[in-house]
Design a protein around this motif. Sequence first.
Motif, PDB file in Angstrom:
ATOM      1  N   LEU A 126       0.870  -1.163   0.000  1.00 52.96           N
ATOM      2  CA  LEU A 126       0.000   0.000   0.000  1.00 52.96           C
ATOM      3  C   LEU A 126       0.909   1.215   0.000  1.00 52.96           C
ATOM      4  CD1 LEU A 126      -2.865   1.256   0.277  1.00 52.96           C
ATOM      5  CD2 LEU A 126      -2.470   1.212   2.761  1.00 52.96           C
ATOM      6  N   MET A 127       0.781   2.052  -1.041  1.00 54.92           N
ATOM      7  CA  MET A 127       1.686   3.190  -1.180  1.00 54.92           C
ATOM      8  C   MET A 127       0.910   4.496  -1.205  1.00 54.92           C
ATOM      9  SD  MET A 127       4.468   4.096  -4.125  1.00 54.92           S
ATOM     10  CE  MET A 127       3.486   5.148  -5.177  1.00 54.92           C
ATOM     11  N   PHE A 128       1.403   5.451  -0.450  1.00 60.99           N
ATOM     12  CA  PHE A 128       0.890   6.811  -0.458  1.00 60.99           C
ATOM     13  C   PHE A 128       1.927   7.676  -1.154  1.00 60.99           C
ATOM     14  CE2 PHE A 128      -1.320   4.835   3.030  1.00 60.99           C
ATOM     15  CZ  PHE A 128      -2.597   5.341   2.920  1.00 60.99           C
ATOM     16  N   TRP A 129       1.531   8.347  -2.230  1.00 57.93           N
ATOM     17  CA  TRP A 129       2.474   9.144  -3.015  1.00 57.93           C
ATOM     18  C   TRP A 129       3.118  10.248  -2.184  1.00 57.93           C
ATOM     19  CZ3 TRP A 129      -0.160   5.740  -5.686  1.00 57.93           C
ATOM     20  CH2 TRP A 129       0.324   5.320  -6.919  1.00 57.93           C
ATOM     21  N   SER A 130       2.398  10.802  -1.219  1.00 61.11           N
ATOM     22  CA  SER A 130       2.939  11.877  -0.384  1.00 61.11           C
ATOM     23  C   SER A 130       3.196  11.408   1.043  1.00 61.11           C
ATOM     24  CB  SER A 130       1.975  13.075  -0.392  1.00 61.11           C
ATOM     25  OG  SER A 130       1.794  13.558  -1.706  1.00 61.11           O
ATOM     26  N   GLY A 131       3.250  10.101   1.234  1.00 61.62           N
ATOM     27  CA  GLY A 131       3.321   9.491   2.561  1.00 61.62           C
ATOM     28  C   GLY A 131       4.532   9.836   3.400  1.00 61.62           C
ATOM     29  N   LYS A 132       5.647  10.172   2.780  1.00 60.61           N
ATOM     30  CA  LYS A 132       6.843  10.545   3.540  1.00 60.61           C
ATOM     31  C   LYS A 132       6.550  11.749   4.433  1.00 60.61           C
ATOM     32  CE  LYS A 132      11.714  11.621   2.608  1.00 60.61           C
ATOM     33  NZ  LYS A 132      12.687  11.799   1.510  1.00 60.61           N
ATOM     34  N   SER A 133       5.708  12.657   3.940  1.00 58.07           N
ATOM     35  CA  SER A 133       5.364  13.871   4.688  1.00 58.07           C
ATOM     36  C   SER A 133       4.334  13.635   5.784  1.00 58.07           C
ATOM     37  CB  SER A 133       4.834  14.940   3.730  1.00 58.07           C
ATOM     38  OG  SER A 133       5.813  15.298   2.796  1.00 58.07           O
ATOM     39  N   PHE A 134       3.767  12.431   5.872  1.00 55.42           N
ATOM     40  CA  PHE A 134       2.792  12.133   6.916  1.00 55.42           C
ATOM     41  C   PHE A 134       3.468  11.955   8.280  1.00 55.42           C
ATOM     42  CE2 PHE A 134      -0.266   9.685   3.837  1.00 55.42           C
ATOM     43  CZ  PHE A 134      -0.367  10.812   3.039  1.00 55.42           C
ATOM     44  N   ASN A 135       4.781  11.655   8.266  1.00 57.15           N
ATOM     45  CA  ASN A 135       5.530  11.388   9.494  1.00 57.15           C
ATOM     46  C   ASN A 135       4.872  10.288  10.331  1.00 57.15           C
ATOM     47  OD1 ASN A 135       7.610  13.324   9.030  1.00 57.15           O
ATOM     48  ND2 ASN A 135       6.149  14.922   9.592  1.00 57.15           N
TER      49      ASN A 135
ATOM     50  N   TRP B  78       1.856  16.290  -2.572  1.00 54.10           N
ATOM     51  CA  TRP B  78       2.906  16.743  -3.478  1.00 54.10           C
ATOM     52  C   TRP B  78       2.367  16.596  -4.892  1.00 54.10           C
ATOM     53  CZ3 TRP B  78       7.786  18.593  -2.056  1.00 54.10           C
ATOM     54  CH2 TRP B  78       8.038  18.579  -0.673  1.00 54.10           C
ATOM     55  N   ASP B  79       2.774  17.475  -5.782  1.00 50.75           N
ATOM     56  CA  ASP B  79       2.214  17.562  -7.125  1.00 50.75           C
ATOM     57  C   ASP B  79       2.872  16.584  -8.100  1.00 50.75           C
ATOM     58  OD1 ASP B  79       0.888  18.301  -9.390  1.00 50.75           O
ATOM     59  OD2 ASP B  79       1.759  20.302  -9.533  1.00 50.75           O
ATOM     60  N   TYR B  80       2.391  15.349  -8.077  1.00 52.03           N
ATOM     61  CA  TYR B  80       2.885  14.341  -9.023  1.00 52.03           C
ATOM     62  C   TYR B  80       2.241  14.519 -10.400  1.00 52.03           C
ATOM     63  CZ  TYR B  80       5.236  11.771  -5.332  1.00 52.03           C
ATOM     64  OH  TYR B  80       6.081  11.404  -4.317  1.00 52.03           O
ATOM     65  N   LYS B  81       1.058  15.124 -10.422  1.00 56.64           N
ATOM     66  CA  LYS B  81       0.334  15.301 -11.675  1.00 56.64           C
ATOM     67  C   LYS B  81       1.166  16.099 -12.691  1.00 56.64           C
ATOM     68  CE  LYS B  81      -3.339  18.268 -12.380  1.00 56.64           C
ATOM     69  NZ  LYS B  81      -4.695  18.755 -12.109  1.00 56.64           N
ATOM     70  N   ASN B  82       1.939  17.065 -12.217  1.00 51.85           N
ATOM     71  CA  ASN B  82       2.706  17.950 -13.109  1.00 51.85           C
ATOM     72  C   ASN B  82       4.207  17.711 -13.056  1.00 51.85           C
ATOM     73  OD1 ASN B  82       0.481  19.565 -14.182  1.00 51.85           O
ATOM     74  ND2 ASN B  82       0.209  20.165 -12.046  1.00 51.85           N
TER      75      ASN B  82
ATOM     76  N   GLU C 111      10.877  17.917 -11.076  1.00 51.48           N
ATOM     77  CA  GLU C 111      10.821  18.676  -9.804  1.00 51.48           C
ATOM     78  C   GLU C 111       9.475  18.434  -9.151  1.00 51.48           C
ATOM     79  OE1 GLU C 111      10.918  23.195  -7.997  1.00 51.48           O
ATOM     80  OE2 GLU C 111      11.095  22.920 -10.175  1.00 51.48           O
ATOM     81  N   LEU C 112       9.510  18.089  -7.884  1.00 52.87           N
ATOM     82  CA  LEU C 112       8.293  17.798  -7.133  1.00 52.87           C
ATOM     83  C   LEU C 112       8.057  18.947  -6.147  1.00 52.87           C
ATOM     84  CD1 LEU C 112       6.223  15.508  -6.918  1.00 52.87           C
ATOM     85  CD2 LEU C 112       7.664  14.470  -5.174  1.00 52.87           C
ATOM     86  N   ILE C 113       6.872  19.546  -6.207  1.00 56.89           N
ATOM     87  CA  ILE C 113       6.558  20.624  -5.264  1.00 56.89           C
ATOM     88  C   ILE C 113       5.348  20.250  -4.431  1.00 56.89           C
ATOM     89  CG2 ILE C 113       7.561  22.423  -6.728  1.00 56.89           C
ATOM     90  CD1 ILE C 113       4.616  23.289  -7.324  1.00 56.89           C
ATOM     91  N   LYS C 114       5.322  20.794  -3.223  1.00 55.62           N
ATOM     92  CA  LYS C 114       4.206  20.539  -2.319  1.00 55.62           C
ATOM     93  C   LYS C 114       3.061  21.470  -2.693  1.00 55.62           C
ATOM     94  CE  LYS C 114       3.796  19.384   2.521  1.00 55.62           C
ATOM     95  NZ  LYS C 114       4.408  19.517   3.848  1.00 55.62           N
ATOM     96  N   ILE C 115       1.848  20.892  -2.806  1.00 58.63           N
ATOM     97  CA  ILE C 115       0.692  21.711  -3.171  1.00 58.63           C
ATOM     98  C   ILE C 115      -0.337  21.831  -2.042  1.00 58.63           C
ATOM     99  CG2 ILE C 115       0.871  21.428  -5.663  1.00 58.63           C
ATOM    100  CD1 ILE C 115      -1.243  19.201  -5.497  1.00 58.63           C
TER     101      ILE C 115
END
Length: 131
Positions: free
Chosen positions: A64-73, A114-118, A125-129
Motif C-alpha cells: 500500500l503506497m501513499f504518493w505523499s506518505g513521507k510527509s505524513f511522518n 505533493w504535485d505528481y500530476k505535473n 521537480e516535485l513541489i508541495k501543493i
Amino acid sequence: MNTEIQNYNSLQTESDQEICSKLSYLIDENLTHSESKIWHAHPVWFLDGNPIVGYSKQKKGIRLMFWSGKSFNEEKLNVEGAKFQDASIFYNNVEEIDDTDLKIWLKKSQEIQWDYKNIVKRKGELIKIKG
C-alpha cells in the motif's frame, strides 16, 4: 467499486484478494471524492488528477503506497526512496490492516499532497501543493 479494480483484486491469490478487497473498500469509503483506476498495472486513487494512494502485489506482499506518505511522518509507513515523497506498508494477511491507521493516513493524504500530476512538466521537480 471500480470494475477494473475488482478484476485486479480477483486475479490475486485468495489471501491477497482479501487484503486488496479490504483496502479498496476502506479507500473508497474514505476518499469519497476520488477517481480510481488501474494505472501502471495496479489500482490507484486520484484527487484532482493527482495520484494519492494505490496498492500492488510485490514479492514482500501487498504494498500500500501513499504518493505523499513521507510527509505524513507516520512510523508504520516505510520511506522507500529519497528522490520522491512516497511511503509504503506491506501486508501479507488481512488481519494486519489496522483500520484506524489507514483512516488516519487517508485523511492525511487529502491534507498533505505533493504535485505528481505535473512532475513531467516540471522536469522531475516535485513541489508541495497542500499541507
